[in-house]
Design a protein around this motif. Sequence first.
Motif, PDB file in Angstrom:
ATOM      1  N   VAL A   1      41.345  47.985  50.536  1.00 18.55           N
ATOM      2  CA  VAL A   1      40.266  46.851  50.377  1.00 18.55           C
ATOM      3  C   VAL A   1      40.807  45.785  49.429  1.00 18.55           C
ATOM      4  O   VAL A   1      41.341  46.133  48.238  1.00 18.55           O
ATOM      5  CB  VAL A   1      39.051  47.366  49.625  1.00 18.55           C
ATOM      6  N   VAL A   2      40.581  44.566  49.719  1.00 24.56           N
ATOM      7  CA  VAL A   2      40.802  43.517  48.676  1.00 24.56           C
ATOM      8  C   VAL A   2      39.475  43.009  47.917  1.00 24.56           C
ATOM      9  O   VAL A   2      38.544  42.722  48.693  1.00 24.56           O
ATOM     10  CB  VAL A   2      41.358  42.212  49.388  1.00 24.56           C
ATOM     11  N   TYR A   3      39.251  43.135  46.659  1.00 21.34           N
ATOM     12  CA  TYR A   3      38.171  42.697  46.061  1.00 21.34           C
ATOM     13  C   TYR A   3      38.348  41.521  45.020  1.00 21.34           C
ATOM     14  O   TYR A   3      39.427  41.615  44.454  1.00 21.34           O
ATOM     15  CB  TYR A   3      37.777  44.156  45.132  1.00 21.34           C
ATOM     16  N   ARG A   4      37.378  40.691  44.816  1.00 24.02           N
ATOM     17  CA  ARG A   4      37.792  39.539  44.009  1.00 24.02           C
ATOM     18  C   ARG A   4      36.386  39.745  43.109  1.00 24.02           C
ATOM     19  O   ARG A   4      35.330  39.680  43.320  1.00 24.02           O
ATOM     20  CB  ARG A   4      37.256  38.280  44.916  1.00 24.02           C
ATOM     21  N   VAL A   5      36.817  39.367  41.751  1.00 28.40           N
ATOM     22  CA  VAL A   5      35.868  39.221  40.683  1.00 28.40           C
ATOM     23  C   VAL A   5      35.896  37.926  40.042  1.00 28.40           C
ATOM     24  O   VAL A   5      37.178  37.520  39.851  1.00 28.40           O
ATOM     25  CB  VAL A   5      36.084  40.290  39.533  1.00 28.40           C
ATOM     26  N   THR A   6      34.958  37.359  39.763  1.00 32.33           N
ATOM     27  CA  THR A   6      34.795  35.831  39.495  1.00 32.33           C
ATOM     28  C   THR A   6      33.988  35.821  38.225  1.00 32.33           C
ATOM     29  O   THR A   6      33.024  36.498  38.399  1.00 32.33           O
ATOM     30  CB  THR A   6      34.183  34.886  40.538  1.00 32.33           C
ATOM     31  N   LEU A   7      34.343  35.266  37.134  1.00 28.58           N
ATOM     32  CA  LEU A   7      33.777  35.128  35.927  1.00 28.58           C
ATOM     33  C   LEU A   7      33.381  33.624  35.635  1.00 28.58           C
ATOM     34  O   LEU A   7      34.256  32.815  36.004  1.00 28.58           O
ATOM     35  CB  LEU A   7      34.653  35.428  34.824  1.00 28.58           C
ATOM     36  N   TYR A   8      31.983  33.582  35.493  1.00 30.21           N
ATOM     37  CA  TYR A   8      31.519  31.958  35.418  1.00 30.21           C
ATOM     38  C   TYR A   8      31.335  31.876  33.760  1.00 30.21           C
ATOM     39  O   TYR A   8      30.244  32.459  33.225  1.00 30.21           O
ATOM     40  CB  TYR A   8      30.465  31.908  36.022  1.00 30.21           C
ATOM     41  N   GLY A   9      31.981  30.888  33.204  1.00 29.43           N
ATOM     42  CA  GLY A   9      31.831  30.361  31.968  1.00 29.43           C
ATOM     43  C   GLY A   9      31.150  29.227  31.702  1.00 29.43           C
ATOM     44  O   GLY A   9      30.933  28.388  32.704  1.00 29.43           O
ATOM     45  N   THR A  10      31.007  28.621  30.385  1.00 30.52           N
ATOM     46  CA  THR A  10      30.476  27.422  30.247  1.00 30.52           C
ATOM     47  C   THR A  10      31.370  26.268  30.583  1.00 30.52           C
ATOM     48  O   THR A  10      30.977  25.180  30.852  1.00 30.52           O
ATOM     49  CB  THR A  10      29.674  27.168  28.732  1.00 30.52           C
ATOM     50  N   ASP A  11      32.623  26.669  30.318  1.00 27.22           N
ATOM     51  CA  ASP A  11      33.676  25.651  30.521  1.00 27.22           C
ATOM     52  C   ASP A  11      34.371  25.503  31.840  1.00 27.22           C
ATOM     53  O   ASP A  11      35.052  24.611  32.357  1.00 27.22           O
ATOM     54  CB  ASP A  11      34.688  25.794  29.261  1.00 27.22           C
ATOM     55  N   ALA A  12      34.191  26.813  32.506  1.00 31.79           N
ATOM     56  CA  ALA A  12      35.039  26.940  33.857  1.00 31.79           C
ATOM     57  C   ALA A  12      34.694  28.115  34.378  1.00 31.79           C
ATOM     58  O   ALA A  12      33.829  29.098  33.851  1.00 31.79           O
ATOM     59  CB  ALA A  12      36.534  27.001  33.613  1.00 31.79           C
ATOM     60  N   GLU A  13      35.347  28.532  35.662  1.00 31.01           N
ATOM     61  CA  GLU A  13      34.949  29.691  36.213  1.00 31.01           C
ATOM     62  C   GLU A  13      36.733  30.322  36.714  1.00 31.01           C
ATOM     63  O   GLU A  13      37.486  29.345  37.124  1.00 31.01           O
ATOM     64  CB  GLU A  13      34.180  29.755  37.632  1.00 31.01           C
ATOM     65  N   ILE A  14      36.824  31.440  36.753  1.00 30.14           N
ATOM     66  CA  ILE A  14      38.065  31.974  37.350  1.00 30.14           C
ATOM     67  C   ILE A  14      37.895  33.346  38.086  1.00 30.14           C
ATOM     68  O   ILE A  14      36.747  33.833  37.800  1.00 30.14           O
ATOM     69  CB  ILE A  14      39.206  32.260  36.105  1.00 30.14           C
ATOM     70  N   PHE A  15      38.823  33.588  38.807  1.00 32.56           N
ATOM     71  CA  PHE A  15      38.694  34.908  39.575  1.00 32.56           C
ATOM     72  C   PHE A  15      39.995  35.472  39.631  1.00 32.56           C
ATOM     73  O   PHE A  15      41.009  35.026  39.493  1.00 32.56           O
ATOM     74  CB  PHE A  15      38.222  34.404  41.044  1.00 32.56           C
ATOM     75  N   ARG A  16      39.860  36.893  39.584  1.00 31.09           N
ATOM     76  CA  ARG A  16      41.036  37.709  40.047  1.00 31.09           C
ATOM     77  C   ARG A  16      40.777  38.525  41.163  1.00 31.09           C
ATOM     78  O   ARG A  16      39.677  39.079  41.466  1.00 31.09           O
ATOM     79  CB  ARG A  16      41.266  38.517  38.891  1.00 31.09           C
ATOM     80  N   GLU A  17      41.865  38.835  41.703  1.00 35.87           N
ATOM     81  CA  GLU A  17      41.651  39.726  43.100  1.00 35.87           C
ATOM     82  C   GLU A  17      42.657  40.776  42.992  1.00 35.87           C
ATOM     83  O   GLU A  17      43.832  40.756  42.268  1.00 35.87           O
ATOM     84  CB  GLU A  17      41.929  39.300  44.396  1.00 35.87           C
ATOM     85  N   SER A  18      42.560  42.043  43.448  1.00 30.33           N
ATOM     86  CA  SER A  18      43.125  43.200  43.726  1.00 30.33           C
ATOM     87  C   SER A  18      42.919  43.962  44.650  1.00 30.33           C
ATOM     88  O   SER A  18      41.807  43.898  45.265  1.00 30.33           O
ATOM     89  CB  SER A  18      43.068  43.866  42.140  1.00 30.33           C
ATOM     90  N   THR A  19      43.927  44.907  45.089  1.00 31.07           N
ATOM     91  CA  THR A  19      43.591  45.772  46.210  1.00 31.07           C
ATOM     92  C   THR A  19      43.415  47.219  45.737  1.00 31.07           C
ATOM     93  O   THR A  19      43.716  47.680  44.644  1.00 31.07           O
ATOM     94  CB  THR A  19      44.947  45.883  47.072  1.00 31.07           C
ATOM     95  N   GLY A  20      42.679  48.127  46.499  1.00 28.20           N
ATOM     96  CA  GLY A  20      42.618  49.571  46.404  1.00 28.20           C
ATOM     97  C   GLY A  20      42.844  50.005  47.808  1.00 28.20           C
ATOM     98  O   GLY A  20      42.555  49.599  48.823  1.00 28.20           O
ATOM     99  N   SER A  21      43.320  51.208  47.720  1.00 23.81           N
ATOM    100  CA  SER A  21      43.496  52.202  49.034  1.00 23.81           C
ATOM    101  C   SER A  21      43.167  53.445  48.970  1.00 23.81           C
ATOM    102  O   SER A  21      42.976  53.998  47.817  1.00 23.81           O
ATOM    103  CB  SER A  21      44.867  51.843  49.438  1.00 23.81           C
TER     104      SER A  21
END
Length: 170
Positions: free
Chosen positions: A111-131
Amino acid sequence: MAAARRSFTNVFAQKYCLQSAKPFSSSSSNIEIEEEGVPTSGISRPLSNILKDLNKKVPETLLRHRTHPDGFSFKYIPWHILNRIMNLHAPEWSGEVRSINYSADGKSVSVVYRVTLYGTDAEIFRESTGSASTSETGYGDPVQKAEAMAFRRACARFGLGLHLYHEEMD
């Protein structure tokens, strides 16, 4: 069980609550945040503040231990604890499964999962895998296990629980 729930509540509140938030209270079925303790305005914060909070060391009392059949033992943070920490420090975060892939022989799932953080100045995401192995018995189905692993790893890419990976190296 009630004593364990209160203990978890106290540790979680002491270590992870925002300064303005009131401690958690427990109900008969689960742990809930008292309504007046939840910030209602200004939830968003700059990403630097969110990331600083996510990089705090998670208390030992919130960790679980797992031992593989080959004797290798490690600590981990259950996905539901990570979810609470994310809700506390980055209340406007989001997560999504990006893909689910079975191996050609059907013996494992990734599985590939994406977490996105939303701040007042920007948004960023990180993805990773699990098996997970499709033949492994125990709690949860293989996709659920792979998703939880991918979620934990994606959170670690923001620094949440990353100290556990460094401890394993020592």
